[in-house]
Design a protein around this motif. Sequence first.
Motif, PDB file in Angstrom:
ATOM      1  N   GLU A  59      51.899  41.019  46.126  1.00 16.71           N
ATOM      2  CA  GLU A  59      50.480  41.134  46.426  1.00 16.71           C
ATOM      3  C   GLU A  59      49.914  42.457  45.903  1.00 16.71           C
ATOM      4  N   SER A  60      50.700  43.529  46.069  1.00 13.85           N
ATOM      5  CA  SER A  60      50.241  44.843  45.630  1.00 13.85           C
ATOM      6  C   SER A  60      50.294  45.003  44.120  1.00 13.85           C
ATOM      7  N   LEU A  61      51.097  44.182  43.469  1.00 13.85           N
ATOM      8  CA  LEU A  61      51.230  44.271  42.018  1.00 13.85           C
ATOM      9  C   LEU A  61      49.872  44.105  41.325  1.00 13.85           C
ATOM     10  N   LEU A  62      49.035  43.259  41.883  1.00 12.21           N
ATOM     11  CA  LEU A  62      47.720  42.995  41.299  1.00 12.21           C
ATOM     12  C   LEU A  62      46.824  44.222  41.336  1.00 12.21           C
ATOM     13  N   HIS A  63      47.079  45.153  42.262  1.00 13.46           N
ATOM     14  CA  HIS A  63      46.246  46.351  42.379  1.00 13.46           C
ATOM     15  C   HIS A  63      46.351  47.226  41.138  1.00 13.46           C
ATOM     16  N   GLY A  64      47.431  47.060  40.382  1.00 13.08           N
ATOM     17  CA  GLY A  64      47.568  47.790  39.142  1.00 13.08           C
ATOM     18  C   GLY A  64      46.752  47.187  38.015  1.00 13.08           C
TER      19      GLY A  64
END
Length: 297
Positions: A222-227
């Motif tokens: 889920e946090s990968l998309l924040h990059g």
Amino acid sequence: MRARELGRKSVVVGDRVSLVGDVSGADGALARIVRIVERRSALRRTADDDENTAEGRHERVVVANADQLVIVSALADPPPRTGFIDRCLVAAYDAGIEPLLCLTKADLAGPDQVVGYYAELELPYVLVRPDSDLDALRTLLAGRVSVLVGHSGVGKSTLVNRLVPDALRTVGVVSAIGRGRHTSTSAVALRLPRTPDADGDPGWIVDTPGVRSFGLAHVSAESLLHGFPDLVEGTVDCPPNCPHTPDEADCALDAWVATGKADQRRLASYRRLLASRSGDGDPREPERNPGDPLAGS
């Protein structure tokens, strides 16, 4: 020395600690670390993207309490690898650290391709040439603890030696196949010298060993998309729990890119990271698309 009561808790570059003993700094002085202050940030990496592998489960803190991640990339010799830069951006955003792109060897190639690739992110960047005065970079480093990361051969150690002449970091050469030799073997924090025309804290830089990959097993899917903030808005129309993979027919990211709202290469990079998390890709081997000089990881 580290107090026995700290157990296996490791101390890394950037940690703030409490000491007892002789803290004079004189030759032969001996002090002991008795407390590690809670970290306000921690830049992490793994050797693999897949948390199910031994390399993916081994999480390493690169540096603590950093304010800024300076991603050093050469514009030529070796060519820029935006896949690696994307990985560093994910790690920076996950750690709550501001990213800065430092493009070296600007005398050999122009920055338009790389800068254009990140146009939607408004990613700050600075150009460095062998004859440049580094004033712009020093301004961006002032008052901060900045971590320098980059592939071997991009000129990171040369840059550190120009910023801190007393650093004496070992400088290598780039091989005939465009790969640099690893010259830095350990992370080291260096105080930036004061300049006559500048007031205030000049800041610190942390030089890190050259790396071939930046594993992200510690970052959730889920946090990968924040990059990839340029893709986030495109997921609004995705179905619940959409995996955003190429075989997901209802994923809205393909339509988002098709309408020109994001770069196709950015979506491809994001999906390569998703694939490597499931063991379908190797973060240590660069992937290239025919005709795309920026597709390496």
